[in-house]
Design a protein around this motif. Structure first.
Motif, PDB file in Angstrom:
ATOM      1  N   LEU A 450      55.932  47.425  53.255  1.00 17.16           N
ATOM      2  CA  LEU A 450      54.160  47.218  53.627  1.00 17.16           C
ATOM      3  C   LEU A 450      53.867  47.073  52.412  1.00 17.16           C
ATOM      4  O   LEU A 450      52.748  46.257  51.919  1.00 17.16           O
ATOM      5  CB  LEU A 450      53.728  48.260  54.450  1.00 17.16           C
ATOM      6  CG  LEU A 450      52.102  47.883  54.782  1.00 17.16           C
ATOM      7  CD1 LEU A 450      51.974  46.871  55.832  1.00 17.16           C
ATOM      8  CD2 LEU A 450      51.638  49.064  55.204  1.00 17.16           C
ATOM      9  N   ARG A 451      54.417  47.982  51.452  1.00 18.61           N
ATOM     10  CA  ARG A 451      53.711  47.510  50.159  1.00 18.61           C
ATOM     11  C   ARG A 451      54.033  46.249  49.427  1.00 18.61           C
ATOM     12  O   ARG A 451      53.252  45.579  48.606  1.00 18.61           O
ATOM     13  CB  ARG A 451      54.773  48.345  49.016  1.00 18.61           C
ATOM     14  CG  ARG A 451      54.520  50.010  49.105  1.00 18.61           C
ATOM     15  CD  ARG A 451      53.111  50.533  49.055  1.00 18.61           C
ATOM     16  NE  ARG A 451      52.345  50.510  50.226  1.00 18.61           N
ATOM     17  CZ  ARG A 451      52.535  51.238  51.120  1.00 18.61           C
ATOM     18  NH1 ARG A 451      53.311  52.043  51.400  1.00 18.61           N
ATOM     19  NH2 ARG A 451      51.558  51.169  52.254  1.00 18.61           N
ATOM     20  N   ALA A 452      54.970  45.580  49.876  1.00 18.63           N
ATOM     21  CA  ALA A 452      55.192  44.096  49.472  1.00 18.63           C
ATOM     22  C   ALA A 452      54.315  43.151  49.819  1.00 18.63           C
ATOM     23  O   ALA A 452      53.575  42.209  49.113  1.00 18.63           O
ATOM     24  CB  ALA A 452      56.675  43.529  50.109  1.00 18.63           C
ATOM     25  N   VAL A 453      53.676  43.399  51.059  1.00 18.63           N
ATOM     26  CA  VAL A 453      52.608  42.584  51.592  1.00 18.63           C
ATOM     27  C   VAL A 453      51.370  42.866  51.022  1.00 18.63           C
ATOM     28  O   VAL A 453      50.718  42.206  50.582  1.00 18.63           O
ATOM     29  CB  VAL A 453      52.439  42.818  53.124  1.00 18.63           C
ATOM     30  CG1 VAL A 453      51.276  42.043  53.806  1.00 18.63           C
ATOM     31  CG2 VAL A 453      53.922  42.631  53.909  1.00 18.63           C
ATOM     32  N   GLU A 454      50.971  44.221  50.703  1.00 20.12           N
ATOM     33  CA  GLU A 454      49.809  44.696  49.966  1.00 20.12           C
ATOM     34  C   GLU A 454      49.730  44.057  48.937  1.00 20.12           C
ATOM     35  O   GLU A 454      48.808  43.542  48.389  1.00 20.12           O
ATOM     36  CB  GLU A 454      49.764  46.004  49.855  1.00 20.12           C
ATOM     37  CG  GLU A 454      49.462  46.961  51.211  1.00 20.12           C
ATOM     38  CD  GLU A 454      49.701  48.416  50.997  1.00 20.12           C
ATOM     39  OE1 GLU A 454      49.054  49.154  51.745  1.00 20.12           O
ATOM     40  OE2 GLU A 454      50.175  48.684  49.963  1.00 20.12           O
ATOM     41  N   GLU A 455      50.772  44.021  48.129  1.00 22.82           N
ATOM     42  CA  GLU A 455      50.558  43.643  46.379  1.00 22.82           C
ATOM     43  C   GLU A 455      51.070  42.063  46.691  1.00 22.82           C
ATOM     44  O   GLU A 455      51.034  41.393  45.301  1.00 22.82           O
ATOM     45  CB  GLU A 455      51.683  44.518  45.760  1.00 22.82           C
ATOM     46  CG  GLU A 455      51.410  45.841  45.667  1.00 22.82           C
ATOM     47  CD  GLU A 455      50.124  46.128  45.205  1.00 22.82           C
ATOM     48  OE1 GLU A 455      49.361  45.267  44.395  1.00 22.82           O
ATOM     49  OE2 GLU A 455      49.510  47.484  45.151  1.00 22.82           O
ATOM     50  N   GLY A 456      51.615  41.476  47.531  1.00 28.25           N
ATOM     51  CA  GLY A 456      52.014  40.023  47.517  1.00 28.25           C
ATOM     52  C   GLY A 456      53.269  39.998  46.348  1.00 28.25           C
ATOM     53  O   GLY A 456      53.317  38.785  45.680  1.00 28.25           O
ATOM     54  N   LEU A 457      54.262  40.889  46.407  1.00 27.48           N
ATOM     55  CA  LEU A 457      55.266  40.781  45.534  1.00 27.48           C
ATOM     56  C   LEU A 457      56.570  40.848  46.584  1.00 27.48           C
ATOM     57  O   LEU A 457      56.498  41.779  47.404  1.00 27.48           O
ATOM     58  CB  LEU A 457      55.159  41.914  44.530  1.00 27.48           C
ATOM     59  CG  LEU A 457      54.092  42.075  43.532  1.00 27.48           C
ATOM     60  CD1 LEU A 457      54.062  43.353  42.716  1.00 27.48           C
ATOM     61  CD2 LEU A 457      53.785  40.783  42.613  1.00 27.48           C
ATOM     62  N   PRO A 458      57.789  40.241  46.058  1.00 30.65           N
ATOM     63  CA  PRO A 458      58.725  40.578  46.780  1.00 30.65           C
ATOM     64  C   PRO A 458      59.227  42.172  46.327  1.00 30.65           C
ATOM     65  O   PRO A 458      59.143  42.780  45.388  1.00 30.65           O
ATOM     66  CB  PRO A 458      59.895  39.751  46.277  1.00 30.65           C
ATOM     67  CG  PRO A 458      59.470  39.287  44.827  1.00 30.65           C
ATOM     68  CD  PRO A 458      57.904  39.488  44.756  1.00 30.65           C
ATOM     69  N   LEU A 459      59.992  42.424  47.412  1.00 33.01           N
ATOM     70  CA  LEU A 459      60.800  43.952  47.173  1.00 33.01           C
ATOM     71  C   LEU A 459      62.203  43.840  47.252  1.00 33.01           C
ATOM     72  O   LEU A 459      62.630  43.022  48.112  1.00 33.01           O
ATOM     73  CB  LEU A 459      60.204  44.667  48.510  1.00 33.01           C
ATOM     74  CG  LEU A 459      61.255  46.089  48.762  1.00 33.01           C
ATOM     75  CD1 LEU A 459      60.753  46.883  47.626  1.00 33.01           C
ATOM     76  CD2 LEU A 459      60.978  46.731  50.257  1.00 33.01           C
ATOM     77  N   VAL A 460      62.723  44.538  46.253  1.00 31.99           N
ATOM     78  CA  VAL A 460      64.342  44.577  46.277  1.00 31.99           C
ATOM     79  C   VAL A 460      64.696  46.053  46.201  1.00 31.99           C
ATOM     80  O   VAL A 460      64.107  46.698  45.477  1.00 31.99           O
ATOM     81  CB  VAL A 460      64.889  43.908  44.999  1.00 31.99           C
ATOM     82  CG1 VAL A 460      66.500  44.497  44.968  1.00 31.99           C
ATOM     83  CG2 VAL A 460      64.592  42.536  44.700  1.00 31.99           C
ATOM     84  N   ARG A 461      65.395  46.496  47.075  1.00 32.32           N
ATOM     85  CA  ARG A 461      65.720  47.999  47.595  1.00 32.32           C
ATOM     86  C   ARG A 461      67.072  48.144  47.971  1.00 32.32           C
ATOM     87  O   ARG A 461      67.749  47.777  48.348  1.00 32.32           O
ATOM     88  CB  ARG A 461      64.971  48.203  48.901  1.00 32.32           C
ATOM     89  CG  ARG A 461      64.874  49.707  49.271  1.00 32.32           C
ATOM     90  CD  ARG A 461      63.842  49.832  50.393  1.00 32.32           C
ATOM     91  NE  ARG A 461      63.745  51.304  50.650  1.00 32.32           N
ATOM     92  CZ  ARG A 461      64.088  52.206  51.461  1.00 32.32           C
ATOM     93  NH1 ARG A 461      65.171  52.040  52.114  1.00 32.32           N
ATOM     94  NH2 ARG A 461      63.658  53.287  51.565  1.00 32.32           N
ATOM     95  N   ALA A 462      67.672  49.013  47.112  1.00 34.45           N
ATOM     96  CA  ALA A 462      68.903  49.598  47.055  1.00 34.45           C
ATOM     97  C   ALA A 462      68.792  51.274  47.554  1.00 34.45           C
ATOM     98  O   ALA A 462      68.308  51.946  46.715  1.00 34.45           O
ATOM     99  CB  ALA A 462      69.683  49.469  45.579  1.00 34.45           C
ATOM    100  N   ALA A 463      69.491  51.412  48.625  1.00 30.43           N
ATOM    101  CA  ALA A 463      69.552  52.790  49.163  1.00 30.43           C
ATOM    102  C   ALA A 463      70.995  53.216  49.492  1.00 30.43           C
ATOM    103  O   ALA A 463      72.001  52.294  49.672  1.00 30.43           O
ATOM    104  CB  ALA A 463      68.594  52.685  50.487  1.00 30.43           C
TER     105      ALA A 463
END
Length: 532
Positions: A450-463
């Protein structure tokens, strides 16, 4: 059916508290990974009816507020127990040391968090009106309570009601306008509105609010359908990402005896051939990847240098330590993200700003007590981690400016972008191995998305154990690794969108919404000072 609303409002004693607890518990089904939106209605509608029944509760003028606060506490306790029970898994990782404290995590934290809806219910009762505007009173008060939960005592906005709308691709798009707390306001309005179907005094009174709620839900979906483009997002040229998900058990991850085996596993996974043929330009490893200080281990840095192709870099989570000050045995420790080039040189670091209380540090208020009884925080770091003073964009060669986040830093709306120029990418490294195959990792990923949508930024996530992913600025999942699977993701990097309305005016929009709502509640309030 009308009798159902009346009987609910007339409940007293333990039946009233049990009804509130059960209603709150059902609301957790609206959260990830279930995402059953009608559960929010089943949770909120009885809350409205129970608050209706607080009128005239006791002889004191404050008695209704006290009753409402108790209702809110039991409703919140049910909501948080049902939604956060998985926290107990962390106490079983080192069961010999922490299993005894499991009830405090599973029941104690929900009991404390429940004071926020208790405040919200009391404030709602203070503004209560004998018509559909009581839905606005409830929504206004609970939204304020949720905002406070996300900010006070370091904040914990986990499973805010806005996440009921924040999981569906079309419905989540409004986060680009109003953010999580705006979605919370809308979720509460929509979910509570059907309460008047069985309590309105006329056909118009019964149907107006639910009809408006249904129209709002359709409008949100319509806006999302319009906003999400049919084609895939454009990608950043000459960027080839490789995200490594090692799926290490938590009890093995921090054991120094496993350091060589862990390093071999990371290197082996990262060196797998790319089916597309081209070598990755950026390899990304998850949070706290090593049971040792990488920046002080020349051998490991040399192994990383041998892994990397010329011009490529490794981005990894790693604890780091400052040089000790005169008279100190050890320096300060930081939970960090470090950037390493093909020569084994550390080019830069990002230090975590928003630490987890009791997990990464012990609040000073409790430090002496915990040490006196021989306890410690979960992370094996002398004295715990230190927080960084400010959030700055992380510079990574070959990538646009990066908004780096570690673990649950990604759940805080409005805190992703720090000082300086706007970044074009959200990077989140995390370790959710503490929580196994429970709803926890799914909830964490949904909030980061949801942070990606709020900010208009792509998200790259390594878990470490998942969920690793690449998400575009509209919340579309480009690539995703399953939970509890050892794997790699090879992906391109989506291009960022222009500044969203939320990124510019998010806090202002929530303030305006709440002020307008309050004005609607206080206008002509003198004519309705008592709810019959």
């Amino acid at each position: 059916m009308i009798l159902l609303a009346k009987r609910t409002s007339l409940l007293r004693g333990w039946r009233r508290w049990l009804a509130a607890f059960m209603a709150g518990s059902v609301g957790a089904l609206a959260m990830p990974p279930f995402g059953f939106l009608p559960a929010l209605v089943v949770s909120l509608v009885p809350a409205i009816w129970l608050l209706d029944g607080t009128t005239g509760a006791g002889a004191s003028r404050w008695a209704p507020l006290k009753t409402a606060a108790f209702l809110g506490w039991f409703w919140g306790f049910g909501y948080f127990v049902a939604g956060l029970w998985w926290l107990g898994a962390a106490f079983l990782v080192e069961a010999d040391q922490f299993a005894w404290a499991m009830p405090f995590g599973v029941l104690g934290l929900p009991a404390l968090l429940a004071f926020f809806p208790a405040f919200g219910f009391a404030l709602a009762r203070l503004l209560w009106l004998p018509d559909a505007r009581r839905i606005l009173a409830f929504t206004f008060a609970l939204t304020i309570a949720e905002w406070l939960r996300g900010h006070l005592f370091t904040g914990f906005p986990w499973n805010s009601p806005g996440m009921a709308l924040g999981q569906n691709l079309w419905l989540m798009q409004s986060a680009s306008l109003v953010g999580l707390y705006g979605l919370t306001f809308l979720s509460l309005c929509i979910g509570a509105a059907p309460a008047v179907l069985l309590t309105g005094r006329s056909t118009r009174a019964r149907w107006t609010a639910p009809a408006l709620a249904a129209a709002a839900l359709v409008g949100l979906a319509g806006f999302g359908f319009w906003r999400v483009p049919a084609e895939a997002s454009a990608t950043v040229p000459d960027v080839r990402l490789r995200i490594m998900q090692p799926n290490l058990p938590q009890d093995a991850k921090f054991n120094p005896r496993n350091r060589d085996a862990i390093m071999r596993r990371y290197l082996s996974l990262s060196a797998r051939p790319n089916q597309n043929g081209a070598a990755p330009t950026h390899i990304i490893w998850p949070e706290s990847a090593f049971p040792f200080l990488l920046h002080r281990d020349a051998g490991s840095l040399a192994q990383i240098a041998a892994l990397l192709e010329p011009g490529s870099v490794l981005v990894t989570g790693a604890a780091r330590m400052d040089e000790p000050l005169p008279g100190e045995a050890v320096g300060k420790f930081y939970n960090a993200i470090q950037v390493i080039d093909d020569r084994g040189t550390i080019l830069g670091s990002y230090d975590k700003v928003h630490l987890v209380p009791f997990g990464e540090f012990v609040p000073k208020l409790f430090d002496a007590l915990i040490r006196a009884v021989g306890l410690r925080q979960f992370v094996h770091i002398p004295g715990g981690f230190e927080p960084a003073e400010s959030r700055m964009a992380l510079a990574i060669p070959g990538l646009p400016p990066v908004a780096a986040t570690i673990c649950y830093e990604a759940i805080f709306p409005g805190e992703i972008v720090g000082d300086g120029p706007r970044p074009n990418l959200i990077l989140n490294v995390t370790n959710d191995a503490w929580f196994g195959e429970t709803p926890g990792p799914y909830q964490h990923f949904a909030q980061a998305r949801l942070r990606a949508v709020e900010e208009g930024l792509p998200l790259v996530r390594a878990a470490n154990t998942g969920i690793s992913a690449v998400v575009d600025p509209f919340g579309r999942i480009v690539e995703r690794a399953p939970l509890s699977v050892e794997t790699i993701i090879d992906a391109t990097l989506p291009v960022a969108e222009p500044d969203s309305l939320y990124s510019k005016w998010g806090k202002f929009s929530l303030t305006v919404t709440l002020v307008i709502c309050l004005m609607l509640l206080v206008v002509r309030r003198g004519q309705h000072s008592t709810f019959p």
